[in-house]
Motif scaffolding. Structure first.
Motif, short mmCIF file in Angstrom:
data_model
loop_
_atom_site.label_atom_id
_atom_site.label_comp_id
_atom_site.label_asym_id
_atom_site.label_seq_id
_atom_site.Cartn_x
_atom_site.Cartn_y
_atom_site.Cartn_z
N ARG A 19 33.70 31.55 30.22
CA ARG A 19 33.29 32.93 30.50
C ARG A 19 33.90 33.40 31.80
O ARG A 19 34.23 32.61 32.69
N LEU A 20 34.00 34.71 31.89
CA LEU A 20 34.56 35.34 33.09
C LEU A 20 33.88 36.68 33.28
O LEU A 20 33.84 37.51 32.36
N ILE A 21 33.32 36.87 34.46
CA ILE A 21 32.69 38.14 34.83
C ILE A 21 33.36 38.58 36.13
O ILE A 21 33.43 37.81 37.08
N PHE A 22 33.84 39.80 36.15
CA PHE A 22 34.54 40.30 37.32
C PHE A 22 34.06 41.71 37.61
O PHE A 22 34.21 42.61 36.79
N MET A 23 33.43 41.88 38.78
CA MET A 23 33.03 43.20 39.25
C MET A 23 33.76 43.42 40.56
O MET A 23 33.64 42.62 41.50
N THR A 24 34.53 44.49 40.63
CA THR A 24 35.36 44.73 41.81
C THR A 24 35.69 46.20 41.92
O THR A 24 35.76 46.90 40.91
N ILE A 72 33.90 45.00 35.38
CA ILE A 72 33.27 46.21 35.91
C ILE A 72 34.08 46.65 37.12
O ILE A 72 34.29 45.85 38.04
N ILE A 73 34.55 47.88 37.11
CA ILE A 73 35.35 48.39 38.22
C ILE A 73 34.90 49.78 38.64
O ILE A 73 34.17 50.45 37.91
N ASP A 74 35.37 50.20 39.79
CA ASP A 74 35.24 51.58 40.23
C ASP A 74 36.60 52.23 39.99
O ASP A 74 37.56 51.93 40.69
N ALA A 75 36.68 53.06 38.98
CA ALA A 75 37.97 53.65 38.59
C ALA A 75 38.30 54.94 39.33
O ALA A 75 39.25 55.64 38.98
N ASP A 76 37.57 55.25 40.38
CA ASP A 76 37.84 56.46 41.16
C ASP A 76 39.19 56.34 41.86
O ASP A 76 39.51 55.29 42.41
N PRO A 77 40.01 57.39 41.86
CA PRO A 77 41.31 57.33 42.54
C PRO A 77 41.21 56.98 44.03
O PRO A 77 42.14 56.44 44.61
N GLU A 78 40.08 57.25 44.63
CA GLU A 78 39.85 56.91 46.04
C GLU A 78 40.00 55.41 46.27
O GLU A 78 40.46 54.97 47.32
N VAL A 82 36.28 48.35 29.51
CA VAL A 82 36.18 48.19 30.95
C VAL A 82 34.97 49.03 31.37
O VAL A 82 34.94 50.23 31.14
N HIS A 83 33.98 48.37 31.95
CA HIS A 83 32.78 49.07 32.40
C HIS A 83 33.05 49.66 33.79
O HIS A 83 33.82 49.10 34.56
N GLN A 84 32.42 50.78 34.07
CA GLN A 84 32.64 51.44 35.35
C GLN A 84 31.35 51.53 36.15
O GLN A 84 30.29 51.81 35.59
N LEU A 88 32.46 40.50 42.81
CA LEU A 88 31.86 39.30 42.25
C LEU A 88 32.79 38.77 41.18
O LEU A 88 33.27 39.53 40.33
N LEU A 89 33.06 37.48 41.24
CA LEU A 89 33.85 36.83 40.20
C LEU A 89 33.09 35.58 39.77
O LEU A 89 32.79 34.72 40.60
N VAL A 90 32.74 35.52 38.48
CA VAL A 90 32.09 34.35 37.91
C VAL A 90 33.07 33.74 36.92
O VAL A 90 33.48 34.41 35.97
#
Length: 134
Positions: free
Chosen positions: A26-31, A57-63, A89-91, A99-101
């Protein structure tokens, strides 16, 4: 993958890629964002393990890209891979920690905003905590 990592350490793209490549279940990545190299490693593992084993899970904002938390190329690569393997891709707007699991190993870290910390060469300033439950 390195086995001599301290619990409090410095995490960079090289370490992230090692953890991603070592995942077998498994792989979980929130960044907030990621580099193209990390995105390529992540997408390769996504293809290998399948959509059911991966959460991103990412923050896809151009900022995010403007501040240097990641690149547009990496986001485009990630979204294209999600379409190919029929996943998503969750936002989460506003995240600035990561977080990386990877199986039983967990990294919680603060990615450096490259706009502010570009060119930093000191590896002795920790930005992560690594937990290993194996």
């Amino acid at each position: 993958m390195s086995t001599d990592l301290a619990a409090v350490t410095n995490v960079d793209d090289k370490i992230l890629i090692e953890f991603i490549q070592a995942a077998r279940k498994r792989l979980i990545f929130m960044t907030p964002g990621m580099s193209k190299e990390v995105a390529e490693a992540f997408c390769s593992k996504w293809q290998e393990l399948g959509a059911q084993a991966i959460t991103v899970i990412i923050d896809a904002d151009p900022e995010v890209c403007r501040l240097g938390y990641g690149t547009v190329d990496a986001l485009e690569f990630l979204y294209k891979k999600a379409q190919v393997i029929k996943s998503e891709v969750h936002q989460q707007p506003g995240i600035r920690i990561a977080l990386l699991v990877a199986d039983e190993k967990t990294i919680i870290y603060s990615p450096p905003p490259l706009l502010i910390e570009a060119g930093k060469t000191v590896d002795t300033q920790p930005n992560a905590i690594i937990f290993d439950s194996t």
